[in-house]
Design a protein around this motif. Structure first.
Motif, mmCIF file in Angstrom:
data_model
loop_
_atom_site.group_PDB
_atom_site.id
_atom_site.type_symbol
_atom_site.label_atom_id
_atom_site.label_comp_id
_atom_site.label_asym_id
_atom_site.label_seq_id
_atom_site.Cartn_x
_atom_site.Cartn_y
_atom_site.Cartn_z
ATOM 1 N N TYR A 129 85.455 7.712 -11.789
ATOM 2 C CA TYR A 129 84.386 8.764 -11.848
ATOM 3 C C TYR A 129 83.217 8.397 -13.307
ATOM 4 O O TYR A 129 84.149 8.378 -14.217
ATOM 5 N N LYS A 131 80.169 9.874 -15.746
ATOM 6 C CA LYS A 131 78.877 10.871 -15.778
ATOM 7 C C LYS A 131 77.699 10.371 -16.280
ATOM 8 O O LYS A 131 77.490 9.075 -16.460
ATOM 9 N N GLN A 166 77.122 7.945 -19.241
ATOM 10 C CA GLN A 166 78.355 7.276 -19.816
ATOM 11 C C GLN A 166 78.253 5.996 -19.496
ATOM 12 O O GLN A 166 77.766 5.036 -18.925
ATOM 13 N N SER A 183 75.629 10.873 -12.145
ATOM 14 C CA SER A 183 77.172 11.365 -12.210
ATOM 15 C C SER A 183 77.539 11.076 -10.841
ATOM 16 O O SER A 183 77.245 11.324 -9.762
ATOM 17 N N ASP A 215 76.812 11.920 -7.076
ATOM 18 C CA ASP A 215 77.304 13.238 -6.399
ATOM 19 C C ASP A 215 76.080 14.319 -6.604
ATOM 20 O O ASP A 215 76.436 15.436 -6.132
ATOM 21 N N LEU A 275 75.324 15.977 -8.976
ATOM 22 C CA LEU A 275 75.672 17.461 -9.993
ATOM 23 C C LEU A 275 75.102 17.126 -11.356
ATOM 24 O O LEU A 275 74.902 17.965 -12.020
ATOM 25 N N ASN A 276 74.786 15.717 -11.410
ATOM 26 C CA ASN A 276 74.019 15.468 -12.783
ATOM 27 C C ASN A 276 74.794 16.094 -14.030
ATOM 28 O O ASN A 276 74.401 16.582 -15.095
ATOM 29 N N THR A 277 76.338 15.807 -14.038
ATOM 30 C CA THR A 277 76.968 16.147 -15.038
ATOM 31 C C THR A 277 76.593 15.059 -16.188
ATOM 32 O O THR A 277 76.923 14.007 -16.084
ATOM 33 N N GLN A 278 76.431 15.783 -17.212
ATOM 34 C CA GLN A 278 76.027 14.844 -18.373
ATOM 35 C C GLN A 278 77.007 14.470 -19.426
ATOM 36 O O GLN A 278 78.030 15.253 -19.739
ATOM 37 N N HIS A 279 76.962 13.110 -19.858
ATOM 38 C CA HIS A 279 77.853 12.841 -21.062
ATOM 39 C C HIS A 279 76.969 12.670 -22.130
ATOM 40 O O HIS A 279 75.988 11.826 -22.210
#
Ligand code: SF4
Ligand code: SF4
Lengths: 372, 455
Positions: free
Chosen positions: B60, B62, B65, B83, B108, B110-114
């Motif tokens: 997985y 982000k 990343q 992400s 996914d 969600l655009n989870t940022q790192h």
């Protein structure tokens, strides 16, 4: 649904090129610039100029077509008109025009003429020689050396020199002028041009009076070839070519400038001429510039792409050579055709000039020689 | 202290061509485009060797990343632009330079940022390290890793930011400077600090007067008094590195050398913005502003695009002609698809090519815009050598290159060609000079290799 590329074209950059800038466009521009010269020649010399022009065009066209289909095995033009290279560039027409303008109206070798009294109405000799010249220019000078852009010398000038050496005596620029019958004040029907007088050493100071010079400028004098008579018409063509950026504006001017300098120097050194004032010296120099093939050649032949150097410095050397030989031949060799010979000579020297004169890349540094 | 630049009246480098400008997307503000469901991130996005993957299928990741690390020498890190889950490594897909390896990542949504830690008052070394960590390369198209450029071993007098954007059609730099003015200027300041530049010059074309005055105002507001702007006659290639250095400072960069040798560093607008984002916001280089333009799309736009988006999606976003079956005569059909600008870009034949860090433009040209003509013989008109900004003789390089004559090709400058395309642009015979010069370069290289002589 998706995006479909129809026969996408993949090629190397750049992907846009200058519009309206094609080889045929360049050639058409040259033809347009020759138009004033053609018209003026017809005005002064009559319809025979037109006959020569048409004969040269047709002959040049067919020589190229036949050469291509025989030697290059291109499908003959009548089968594949659009794709033939003769049509894609119009260079044959440029060669033909310059060639026709480099000839006198009549070349009288065998005397096969239709005459009405003294004036020649039609000359079969001339037609035959025109065809011969065209074939020589296209086949020998241009196509045998690889076609457009590969010719070692200007086809027209090579033909002219060839003709000159073979049939000197017969070349007359007869002023038939049946349409207009004008005489603008100078008796120009005699064969002797001003340069002829220079060669014979019978230059009289009175021959370069302002009136004579002005007639020379307009073209109302006899000259060895029909195209070179009117500096005025050539100047119009020059302006057009420069405006269209077909030629570098500097080269003709440099060439004419150099010729002026040499004419001045050698003119002053020439003991056959007596100078009584500054104005005669200037007149003499100007007469050199205005007569003979100099201006016509400087604008239309010395700027020929494939036979002139590709750098400006190289072009200056080229011009220097032409100017020097022109003046030398005119004054000392008793031959008014100095320009054609010197142009041919420098044409042949062009590859050598290009070999030694080339620009240094931007930011060039002399490589450091490692000490041994 | 502010130092005056040598030229009183700035004059642009005199040799080049006047191209059509065609900045169709000039007035389109920068938009965002959602990343597609699957992205394919290319492993080679810069000059040098491909980067080395550091993730496995199933991992997985982000957004932002690192998924591949810089290889030795000229290399740069590569980051995930979404992400989601890594699906496969070594996916072979078409790219601008043939088939290449890509990492496939499923988005996914969600655009989870790192994010990296943002730096306050960074030291020059920190900035340089950060540039490396964020994988910033020259975003103008060359893709030279910026951290190498920023590691200067010489006194740098001037940092030039190339805002000239001399290629036709492309407007992304123009829009960045308009829409992100103060960010852009701060980024320039960071880079100036990093290379210890005494002064910063932002170069413009003099057609962009409005933009220039806006930047000038902003410089005053931000009290960046070592910065200045300069504008030049619009001539292509004004923005070419050596030519730009000459225009701005009057110094000639020696051939086969970099601007640093005369104390100058040149950077691109997008690069500078990326530096700002990575230093202040901690964003790595995983997306960029690109221009999608040409008559082949309905709306010419400037958009933030995630790295690894297939061209097809970008074209769709801009409203290209959609169809199921090829039809020959439809108006607005794309006949040429180009990654980059019309003068130096790469033509691609596949809409599945993906965007990379250096894709500054996707150009969809229709038949009316490209003129495809069959090349004729060279007529020796010297037109090409008159416009060559490197003062080479393209027709001779072409001629000797085709004759496999390495010595003569090198003599007329085969090795110094910057492939700007001016020569092909003006050639009346439509000879693809850039292509033949590239071939000539190879001939020269081969010769040098076999004889071990440097020409
Ligand atoms: S030879 Fe190279 S540098 Fe010169 S104009 Fe052509 S592409 Fe540009
Ligand atoms: S511009 Fe084209 S035709 Fe003219 S010299 Fe160069 S290569 Fe030859």
């Amino acid at each position: 649904m998706s995006i479909i590329l129809n026969n996408p074209v993949v090629s190397v950059s750049p992907h846009v090129t200058q519009l309206n800038n094609t080889t045929s466009r360049v050639m058409i521009d040259v033809l347009i610039s020759l138009l004033p010269v053609v018209l003026v020649s017809i005005f002064f010399f009559g319809y025979l100029v037109l006959v020569n022009l048409v004969v040269c065009c047709v002959a040049c066209f067919w020589s190229e077509v036949i050469f291509n289909s025989v030697v290059h095995k291109q499908s003959p033009v009548w089968k594949n008109v659009k794709k033939s290279s003769v049509f894609s560039d119009h260079s044959f027409a440029v060669t033909a025009c310059i060639l026709a303008l480099n000839l006198p109206t009549v070349i009288n070798v065998w005397g096969w003429n239709i005459q009405d009294g003294d004036s020649i109405l039609f000359s079969l000799d001339t037609v035959i020689l025109c065809i011969l010249m065209s074939v020589f220019a296209i086949v020998v000078v241009k196509m045998l050396f690889g076609g457009l852009g590969r010719n070692f010398a200007n086809p027209a000038v090579t033909s002219r020199v060839f003709l000159l050496l073979a049939f000197t005596s017969g070349m007359i620029a007869v002023r038939t002028n049946p349409f207009f019958g004008l005489n603008l004040g100078l008796d120009a029907s005699s064969g002797a041009s001003w340069l002829g007088l220079v060669g014979e050493g019978t230059v009289l100071n009175s021959t370069t009076s302002p009136k004579v010079l002005f007639n020379m400028f307009l073209g109302n004098v006899s000259s060895a070839a029909v195209g070179e008579t009117s500096v005025f018409a050539i100047a119009i063509g020059y302006v057009y070519l420069v405006f269209k950026k077909v030629i570098d504006w500097r080269l003709p001017l440099v060439l004419i400038g150099f010729t002026a300098i040499f004419a001045l120097v050698f003119g002053l050194a020439d003991s056959r001429i007596e100078y009584d004032s500054v104005s005669t010296v200037i007149g003499y120099t100007l007469a050199h510039l205005l007569s003979g093939g100099l201006v016509f050649g400087a604008v239309f032949m010395a700027t020929d792409y494939s036979t002139s150097p590709n750098t400006f410095l190289g072009a200056c050397i080229f011009a220097l050579g032409i100017a020097l030989f022109t003046v030398l031949i005119r004054i000392f060799a008793q031959w008014p055709e100095g320009f054609s010979f010197s142009l041919l000579l420098m044409n042949i020297a062009t590859p050598m000039i290009d070999r030694y004169i080339y620009p240094k890349p931007f930011g060039y540094v002399r490589p450091v020689r490692s000490s041994q | 202290m502010k130092q005056n630049v040598k030229h009183k009246k700035p004059k642009s480098f005199p040799i080049g061509v006047h191209t059509i400008d065609n900045k169709l997307s000039q007035f389109a503000p920068i938009e965002f485009m959602h990343a597609p469901d699957t992205v394919y991130i290319a492993m080679q996005q810069n000059i040098g060797k491909p980067s080395l993957p550091v993730v496995k299928p199933g991992d997985y990741v982000k957004m932002g990343q690192m998924i591949a690390k810089a290889s030795e020498g000229l290399g740069a890190n590569i980051f995930s632009s979404v992400s989601g889950t890594v699906q496969a490594l070594n996916v072979k897909r078409p790219s601008t330079s043939g088939i290449a390896n890509h990492i496939q990542i499923k988005n996914d949504g969600l655009n989870t940022q790192h994010l990296l830690q943002s730096l306050e008052n960074p030291t020059p070394d920190e900035i340089c390290q950060r540039i490396f960590d964020s994988g910033i390369v020259g975003l103008g198209g060359a893709g030279f890793p910026t951290h190498i450029k920023a590691k200067v071993d010489k006194q740098v007098q001037t940092l030039i930011i190339n805002g000239a954007e001399c290629e036709p059609y492309i407007t992304c730099d123009h829009r960045i400077m308009l829409d992100y003015t103060s960010e852009f200027l701060k980024g320039a300041d960071f880079l100036a600090k990093c290379v210890h530049a005494k002064q910063v010059v932002i170069a413009f074309k003099n057609r962009d007067r409005l933009l220039e005055s806006k930047i000038k105002d902003s410089i005053k507001q931000n009290k960046l008094d070592n910065m200045d702007t300069m504008s030049f006659d619009s001539i292509y290639p004004l923005g070419a590195e050596k030519q730009l250095v000459y225009s701005v400072t009057g110094k000639k960069v020696p051939i086969r050398n970099i601007p640093l040798s005369v104390g100058v560093v040149v950077a691109n607008v997008a690069t500078v913005l990326a530096i700002y984002q990575s230093v202040v916001q901690g964003k790595t280089c995983y997306q960029r502003v690109l221009t999608v333009t040409g008559k082949g799309v309905k709306e010419q736009k400037n958009i933030w695009v995630a790295n690894g988006t297939p061209f097809e999606q970008v074209l769709q976003f801009a409203g290209a002609n959609m169809q199921d079956t090829p039809s020959q005569s439809a108006v607005g059909n794309i006949v040429k698809l180009i990654a980059g600008g019309p003068m130096m870009g790469y033509a691609v034949d596949n809409t599945q090519v993906v965007t990379t860090k250096t894709t500054n433009c996707i150009l969809a040209l229709t038949a009316e815009e490209v003129n495809i003509e069959t090349p004729l013989e060279c007529i020796n008109c010297a037109g090409c050598s008159k416009v060559c900004p490197m003062k080479l003789m393209p027709m001779f390089i072409h001629q000797y290159g085709q004759a496999q004559d390495a010595t003569n090709a090198a003599k007329y400058g085969a090795k110094d060609c910057i492939e700007c395309g001016c020569c092909s642009f003006v050639c009346p015979s439509k000879i693809p000079l850039v292509q033949t010069i590239r071939e000539a370069k190879k001939v020269v290289q081969k010769y040098e290799k076999t004889t071990k002589k440097i020409l």
